[in-house]
Write a protein that holds these residues in place. Structure first.
Motif, PDB file in Angstrom:
ATOM      1  N   THR A  88     -30.382 -44.350   8.710  1.00 46.71           N
ATOM      2  CA  THR A  88     -31.146 -43.338   7.997  1.00 46.71           C
ATOM      3  C   THR A  88     -32.350 -42.975   8.858  1.00 46.71           C
ATOM      4  OG1 THR A  88     -30.504 -44.330   5.901  1.00 46.71           O
ATOM      5  CG2 THR A  88     -32.360 -42.827   5.851  1.00 46.71           C
ATOM      6  N   THR A  89     -32.586 -41.675   8.996  1.00 47.90           N
ATOM      7  CA  THR A  89     -33.725 -41.212   9.793  1.00 47.90           C
ATOM      8  C   THR A  89     -34.919 -41.021   8.865  1.00 47.90           C
ATOM      9  OG1 THR A  89     -32.257 -40.101  11.330  1.00 47.90           O
ATOM     10  CG2 THR A  89     -34.568 -39.418  11.341  1.00 47.90           C
ATOM     11  N   VAL A  90     -36.047 -41.575   9.270  1.00 46.52           N
ATOM     12  CA  VAL A  90     -37.273 -41.485   8.488  1.00 46.52           C
ATOM     13  C   VAL A  90     -38.317 -40.782   9.334  1.00 46.52           C
ATOM     14  CG1 VAL A  90     -39.053 -42.802   7.285  1.00 46.52           C
ATOM     15  CG2 VAL A  90     -36.717 -43.658   7.367  1.00 46.52           C
ATOM     16  N   GLN A  91     -38.961 -39.766   8.741  1.00 48.14           N
ATOM     17  CA  GLN A  91     -40.033 -39.059   9.436  1.00 48.14           C
ATOM     18  C   GLN A  91     -41.359 -39.476   8.816  1.00 48.14           C
ATOM     19  OE1 GLN A  91     -39.253 -34.870   9.300  1.00 48.14           O
ATOM     20  NE2 GLN A  91     -37.854 -34.982  11.034  1.00 48.14           N
ATOM     21  N   PHE A  92     -42.220 -40.113   9.620  1.00 47.19           N
ATOM     22  CA  PHE A  92     -43.522 -40.553   9.145  1.00 47.19           C
ATOM     23  C   PHE A  92     -44.522 -39.411   9.184  1.00 47.19           C
ATOM     24  CE2 PHE A  92     -41.499 -44.367  10.911  1.00 47.19           C
ATOM     25  CZ  PHE A  92     -41.507 -45.159   9.788  1.00 47.19           C
ATOM     26  N   LEU A  93     -44.616 -38.748  10.320  1.00 48.12           N
ATOM     27  CA  LEU A  93     -45.481 -37.594  10.539  1.00 48.12           C
ATOM     28  C   LEU A  93     -44.656 -36.573  11.301  1.00 48.12           C
ATOM     29  CD1 LEU A  93     -48.695 -39.463  11.755  1.00 48.12           C
ATOM     30  CD2 LEU A  93     -48.353 -38.417   9.519  1.00 48.12           C
ATOM     31  N   PRO A  94     -45.109 -35.326  11.354  1.00 48.59           N
ATOM     32  CA  PRO A  94     -44.357 -34.356  12.155  1.00 48.59           C
ATOM     33  C   PRO A  94     -44.249 -34.841  13.606  1.00 48.59           C
ATOM     34  CG  PRO A  94     -45.981 -33.229  10.810  1.00 48.59           C
ATOM     35  CD  PRO A  94     -46.219 -34.706  10.650  1.00 48.59           C
ATOM     36  N   GLY A  95     -43.039 -34.961  14.077  1.00 54.04           N
ATOM     37  CA  GLY A  95     -42.793 -35.398  15.449  1.00 54.04           C
ATOM     38  C   GLY A  95     -42.655 -36.906  15.579  1.00 54.04           C
ATOM     39  N   LEU A  96     -42.900 -37.671  14.533  1.00 53.12           N
ATOM     40  CA  LEU A  96     -42.794 -39.127  14.574  1.00 53.12           C
ATOM     41  C   LEU A  96     -41.708 -39.561  13.593  1.00 53.12           C
ATOM     42  CD1 LEU A  96     -43.932 -41.795  15.652  1.00 53.12           C
ATOM     43  CD2 LEU A  96     -45.512 -41.784  13.714  1.00 53.12           C
ATOM     44  N   SER A  97     -40.575 -39.937  14.143  1.00 48.23           N
ATOM     45  CA  SER A  97     -39.463 -40.355  13.285  1.00 48.23           C
ATOM     46  C   SER A  97     -38.764 -41.547  13.922  1.00 48.23           C
ATOM     47  CB  SER A  97     -38.476 -39.206  13.081  1.00 48.23           C
ATOM     48  OG  SER A  97     -37.886 -38.855  14.315  1.00 48.23           O
ATOM     49  N   THR A  98     -38.000 -42.250  13.091  1.00 53.13           N
ATOM     50  CA  THR A  98     -37.234 -43.395  13.556  1.00 53.13           C
ATOM     51  C   THR A  98     -35.957 -43.495  12.741  1.00 53.13           C
ATOM     52  OG1 THR A  98     -37.310 -45.753  14.042  1.00 53.13           O
ATOM     53  CG2 THR A  98     -38.364 -45.043  12.027  1.00 53.13           C
ATOM     54  N   THR A  99     -34.994 -44.205  13.280  1.00 48.03           N
ATOM     55  CA  THR A  99     -33.728 -44.398  12.582  1.00 48.03           C
ATOM     56  C   THR A  99     -33.564 -45.887  12.291  1.00 48.03           C
ATOM     57  OG1 THR A  99     -32.769 -42.519  13.747  1.00 48.03           O
ATOM     58  CG2 THR A  99     -31.239 -44.068  12.733  1.00 48.03           C
TER      59      THR A  99
END
Length: 119
Positions: A27-38
């Motif tokens: 699952t991809t999670v976006q914390f802030l615009p441009g900052l995401s992790t899977t």
């Protein structure tokens, strides 16, 4: 009670293991615009649950600290409450003694009926 606690903890742990084994999809999670992790969904939920539990613990500790500081700010208030409690206990003892003295002046129920029957 210990058996019930153990059963609840064991059941919760087993449910968490089963949930983790069933939810391994990334699952991809976006914390802030441009900052995401899977991350796997189960790992994400465990992480968020851990953060929530930690936040609840910090809030509980903070509440305890605030109560302790408030009680230390007004130490005279606690002493005044203790004095008032002692005064009230003394009042209760005096009232109890007064009631006992008045009850001693009243004729017994059995004596009054025996005297009225004899008359």
């Amino acid at each position: 009670m210990k058996q019930l606690n153990f059963l609840l903890i064991f059941s919760f742990g087993l449910a968490m293991v089963m949930f983790t084994l069933e939810n391994t999809a990334p699952t991809t999670v976006q914390f802030l615009p441009g900052l995401s992790t899977t991350l796997p969904l189960a790992a994400l939920l465990l992480l968020v649950g851990g953060i929530g539990a930690t936040a609840a613990w910090v809030f509980a500790v903070w509440t305890g600290v605030v109560k302790r500081v408030e009680s230390q700010v007004n130490p005279g208030e606690a002493e005044a409450q203790q004095v008032r409690i002692r005064e009230l206990e003394e009042d209760v003892q005096r009232y109890r003694a007064a009631v006992d003295a008045q009850l001693g002046l009243l004729p017994a129920a059995g004596e009054s009926t025996a005297q009225s029957e004899a008359a």
